[in-house]
Design a protein around this motif. Sequence first.
Motif, PDB file in Angstrom:
ATOM      1  N   ASP A  87       0.832  -1.213   0.000  1.00  0.00           N
ATOM      2  CA  ASP A  87       0.000   0.000   0.000  1.00  0.00           C
ATOM      3  C   ASP A  87       0.863   1.258   0.000  1.00  0.00           C
ATOM      4  OD1 ASP A  87      -2.232  -1.636   0.138  1.00  0.00           O
ATOM      5  OD2 ASP A  87      -2.322  -1.542   2.328  1.00  0.00           O
ATOM      6  N   ASP A  91       0.769   1.578  -4.216  1.00  0.00           N
ATOM      7  CA  ASP A  91      -0.635   1.889  -4.504  1.00  0.00           C
ATOM      8  C   ASP A  91      -0.896   3.390  -4.432  1.00  0.00           C
ATOM      9  OD1 ASP A  91      -3.325   1.983  -4.885  1.00  0.00           O
ATOM     10  OD2 ASP A  91      -3.872   0.941  -3.031  1.00  0.00           O
ATOM     11  N   ASP A  94      -3.853   4.795  -2.396  1.00  0.00           N
ATOM     12  CA  ASP A  94      -3.857   4.761  -0.942  1.00  0.00           C
ATOM     13  C   ASP A  94      -3.467   6.135  -0.402  1.00  0.00           C
ATOM     14  OD1 ASP A  94      -2.713   4.351   1.852  1.00  0.00           O
ATOM     15  OD2 ASP A  94      -3.437   2.329   1.413  1.00  0.00           O
TER      16      ASP A  94
END
Length: 277
Positions: A87, A91, A94
């Motif tokens: 994350d 990502d 996020d």
Amino acid sequence: MPDKGGQWQKVFDYLLGYQAVWVIDVGLKSGLLAAIAEREPVAEAPLREALGLDARYLSVWCRAAYAYELVEWDAASGYRLAPHVRDILLDPADPQFLGGRLQFYAALHQDFKAFPTYLKSGGSWARAEHDPWLLEALANMTKPDPVMIVQAVLPQSPTTLQRLDTDGARILDLGAGAGYAVIHYARRFPTAHVTGIEADEATVQLGQRALADSGLANAELRHGDANELAAAAEYDLVTMNVALHETGGPAEWRNVLRRVNAALKPSGTLIVSELPY
């Protein structure tokens, strides 16, 4: 006041942090972190084959990533990402994504190398003259910010949030960079029109390509200087994300904020997020 040992430890921790940033940067650029995320658990041999890497250097990187607790290792199965690393580093959606920021600060080695010269001579170094990787890293750095603004900041003003969901609402992002916030706002508020203004022409071109690829009809990104903003009572929301400091010094900041105030509708909202220092 720290003793000499305490001060030494503080400086040494800075050194370790510098090394960790580069280990992460190599892992992102080479695709190693993404490859481990896709295949975990995975041994070194499959990683080497998948990415076409040298065995010795791959081994050095894997051990460094393990030392900095970016990956975990098991003798029977190989490497997997440490908890939450996927994350935080991979990502962009996020809100706590840091991958782009780490890439950006690694790419800033160009600026750090040039700073002693500019410290004496003054002047500025146009982004267009930098390695293109710096522009890409700059775009990635701020990707989680509009997500955070929409999810955590705007709900603190429910009246503003409600207005943005109304037909004809207008949003301005000053210092829009490569347009990630413009695209995010346009998707979140499809009945609003979103305008991004960015001073660096090379970054504008990067953002315009991303905007064209998005297919969004309610957004635009153009070249411009916040110090010359001339809109009057036009916008329901103006955002400046890590951008105000780029407009000059204190006199320019006051000028920009006066112009933004004039550009807002009577009950419009301004959101400024800035570097803590």
